[in-house]
Scaffold this motif. Structure first.
Motif, PDB file in Angstrom:
ATOM      1  N   VAL A 110      24.958  97.300 118.703  1.00  0.00           N
ATOM      2  CA  VAL A 110      26.053  96.610 119.375  1.00  0.00           C
ATOM      3  C   VAL A 110      26.687  97.507 120.420  1.00  0.00           C
ATOM      4  O   VAL A 110      26.632  98.736 120.330  1.00  0.00           O
ATOM      5  N   GLU A 111      27.294  96.857 121.392  1.00  0.00           N
ATOM      6  CA  GLU A 111      28.028  97.570 122.430  1.00  0.00           C
ATOM      7  C   GLU A 111      29.449  97.771 121.928  1.00  0.00           C
ATOM      8  O   GLU A 111      30.091  96.828 121.463  1.00  0.00           O
ATOM      9  N   GLY A 112      29.925  99.008 121.997  1.00  0.00           N
ATOM     10  CA  GLY A 112      31.276  99.315 121.547  1.00  0.00           C
ATOM     11  C   GLY A 112      31.280 100.030 120.215  1.00  0.00           C
ATOM     12  O   GLY A 112      30.233 100.249 119.589  1.00  0.00           O
ATOM     13  N   GLU A 113      32.468 100.393 119.796  1.00  0.00           N
ATOM     14  CA  GLU A 113      32.681 101.074 118.518  1.00  0.00           C
ATOM     15  C   GLU A 113      33.362 100.116 117.557  1.00  0.00           C
ATOM     16  O   GLU A 113      34.461  99.636 117.848  1.00  0.00           O
ATOM     17  N   PRO A 114      32.759  99.823 116.427  1.00  0.00           N
ATOM     18  CA  PRO A 114      33.405  98.897 115.497  1.00  0.00           C
ATOM     19  C   PRO A 114      34.644  99.525 114.870  1.00  0.00           C
ATOM     20  O   PRO A 114      34.658 100.720 114.568  1.00  0.00           O
ATOM     21  N   THR A 115      35.659  98.719 114.699  1.00  0.00           N
ATOM     22  CA  THR A 115      36.864  99.158 114.001  1.00  0.00           C
ATOM     23  C   THR A 115      36.786  98.655 112.565  1.00  0.00           C
ATOM     24  O   THR A 115      35.959  97.784 112.246  1.00  0.00           O
ATOM     25  N   ASP A 129      27.683 102.687 122.121  1.00  0.00           N
ATOM     26  CA  ASP A 129      27.035 101.683 121.283  1.00  0.00           C
ATOM     27  C   ASP A 129      26.836 102.283 119.908  1.00  0.00           C
ATOM     28  O   ASP A 129      26.948 103.494 119.726  1.00  0.00           O
ATOM     29  N   CYS A 130      26.562 101.433 118.950  1.00  0.00           N
ATOM     30  CA  CYS A 130      26.269 101.912 117.599  1.00  0.00           C
ATOM     31  C   CYS A 130      25.408 100.880 116.889  1.00  0.00           C
ATOM     32  O   CYS A 130      25.142  99.797 117.415  1.00  0.00           O
ATOM     33  N   TRP A 131      24.970 101.225 115.699  1.00  0.00           N
ATOM     34  CA  TRP A 131      24.102 100.361 114.901  1.00  0.00           C
ATOM     35  C   TRP A 131      24.822  99.894 113.647  1.00  0.00           C
ATOM     36  O   TRP A 131      25.582 100.653 113.033  1.00  0.00           O
ATOM     37  N   LEU A 132      24.546  98.650 113.282  1.00  0.00           N
ATOM     38  CA  LEU A 132      25.061  98.061 112.054  1.00  0.00           C
ATOM     39  C   LEU A 132      23.893  97.526 111.240  1.00  0.00           C
ATOM     40  O   LEU A 132      22.878  97.117 111.797  1.00  0.00           O
ATOM     41  N   ALA A 166      29.681  89.120 118.608  1.00  0.00           N
ATOM     42  CA  ALA A 166      30.462  88.856 119.829  1.00  0.00           C
ATOM     43  C   ALA A 166      31.870  88.398 119.477  1.00  0.00           C
ATOM     44  O   ALA A 166      32.844  88.774 120.151  1.00  0.00           O
ATOM     45  N   ALA A 167      32.010  87.612 118.416  1.00  0.00           N
ATOM     46  CA  ALA A 167      33.316  87.094 118.011  1.00  0.00           C
ATOM     47  C   ALA A 167      34.288  88.206 117.606  1.00  0.00           C
ATOM     48  O   ALA A 167      35.495  88.025 117.682  1.00  0.00           O
ATOM     49  N   VAL A 168      33.747  89.352 117.196  1.00  0.00           N
ATOM     50  CA  VAL A 168      34.620  90.478 116.825  1.00  0.00           C
ATOM     51  C   VAL A 168      34.611  91.563 117.898  1.00  0.00           C
ATOM     52  O   VAL A 168      35.012  92.703 117.647  1.00  0.00           O
ATOM     53  N   GLY A 169      34.149  91.210 119.101  1.00  0.00           N
ATOM     54  CA  GLY A 169      34.211  92.133 120.231  1.00  0.00           C
ATOM     55  C   GLY A 169      33.096  93.153 120.312  1.00  0.00           C
ATOM     56  O   GLY A 169      33.244  94.183 120.973  1.00  0.00           O
ATOM     57  N   LEU A 170      31.967  92.874 119.658  1.00  0.00           N
ATOM     58  CA  LEU A 170      30.837  93.804 119.646  1.00  0.00           C
ATOM     59  C   LEU A 170      29.568  93.069 120.090  1.00  0.00           C
ATOM     60  O   LEU A 170      28.764  92.633 119.254  1.00  0.00           O
ATOM     61  N   PRO A 171      29.346  92.899 121.395  1.00  0.00           N
ATOM     62  CA  PRO A 171      28.150  92.186 121.848  1.00  0.00           C
ATOM     63  C   PRO A 171      26.869  92.861 121.360  1.00  0.00           C
ATOM     64  O   PRO A 171      26.768  94.093 121.360  1.00  0.00           O
ATOM     65  N   THR A 172      25.905  92.064 120.958  1.00  0.00           N
ATOM     66  CA  THR A 172      24.624  92.578 120.469  1.00  0.00           C
ATOM     67  C   THR A 172      23.734  93.000 121.636  1.00  0.00           C
ATOM     68  O   THR A 172      23.545  92.250 122.577  1.00  0.00           O
ATOM     69  N   LEU A 173      23.197  94.209 121.527  1.00  0.00           N
ATOM     70  CA  LEU A 173      22.251  94.724 122.515  1.00  0.00           C
ATOM     71  C   LEU A 173      20.808  94.573 122.031  1.00  0.00           C
ATOM     72  O   LEU A 173      19.907  94.283 122.813  1.00  0.00           O
ATOM     73  N   ARG A 174      20.599  94.821 120.753  1.00  0.00           N
ATOM     74  CA  ARG A 174      19.256  94.721 120.161  1.00  0.00           C
ATOM     75  C   ARG A 174      19.409  94.196 118.746  1.00  0.00           C
ATOM     76  O   ARG A 174      20.311  94.616 118.015  1.00  0.00           O
TER      77      ARG A 174
END
Length: 180
Positions: A79-84, A130-133, A150-158
């Motif tokens: 995902v793009e961004g850092e999850p909180t 970016d980071c992985w979940l 996307a709904a939590v502000g983390l668009p999927t990259l892969r």
């Protein structure tokens, strides 16, 4: 005896045996699997990779694909961004999408997995982290994981589906398959 095939679907491959679209020709399952009478149990989007199960058993196909059975599907998601904590908690509780709330997901942040390179590669941006979940759901709505992140502000990259129930793609290269 029914047949079950575990296929590691590459990026850009249609989850069907024919390409009946009027657009550009795309690779299909027929380019990788030459077994008569097997059909996908569920789907993966064109831009998603990973485990696709195929079977010649209609009952098994329904058990795998039908959301009533709540078979767990685990994805490795870049995902793009850092999850909180709040964004991960929202996924764990279920998020509201346009077609209604999702069931709760199991989700955890993980180190970048040792995966095959994607072709084309994911676009890298120096200024955007970016980071992985690892995310497990028990439904299978259209583009559900992408819409949830996307709904939590983390668009999927892969997006790589790693497992369905106890079946996994571990040890299966992209474009390869094996019988279960």
């Amino acid at each position: 005896m029914s047949r079950l095939i575990l296929f590691n679907k590459p990026y850009g491959v249609l989850c069907q045996f024919t390409n009946e679209s009027t657009g550009a020709p795309r690779p299909t399952l027929a380019d990788y699997i030459d077994l008569p009478g097997v059909y996908p149990a569920g789907r993966l989007d064109l831009d998603s990779e990973g485990l696709l199960l195929l079977t010649d058993d209609g009952r098994l196909q329904a058990r795998i694909a039908d959301p009533r059975y709540k078979m767990p599907k685990t994805y490795l998601v870049q995902v793009e961004g850092e999850p909180t904590d709040a964004s991960l908690d929202a996924l764990r509780k279920g998020v509201r999408l346009k077609d209604g709330p999702t069931l709760p997901a199991e989700v955890e942040r993980i180190a970048a997995p040792d995966l095959w390179p994607r072709d084309p590669p994911v676009r890298f941006r120096k200024t955007v982290p970016d980071c992985w979940l690892r995310l497990t759901i028990r439904e299978g709505r259209n583009r559900q994981v992408r819409r949830m992140t996307a709904a939590v502000g983390l668009p999927t990259l892969r997006l790589v589906r790693w497992s369905i129930g106890d079946w996994t793609i571990e040890g299966i290269a992209p474009g390869e398959w094996r019988a279960a």
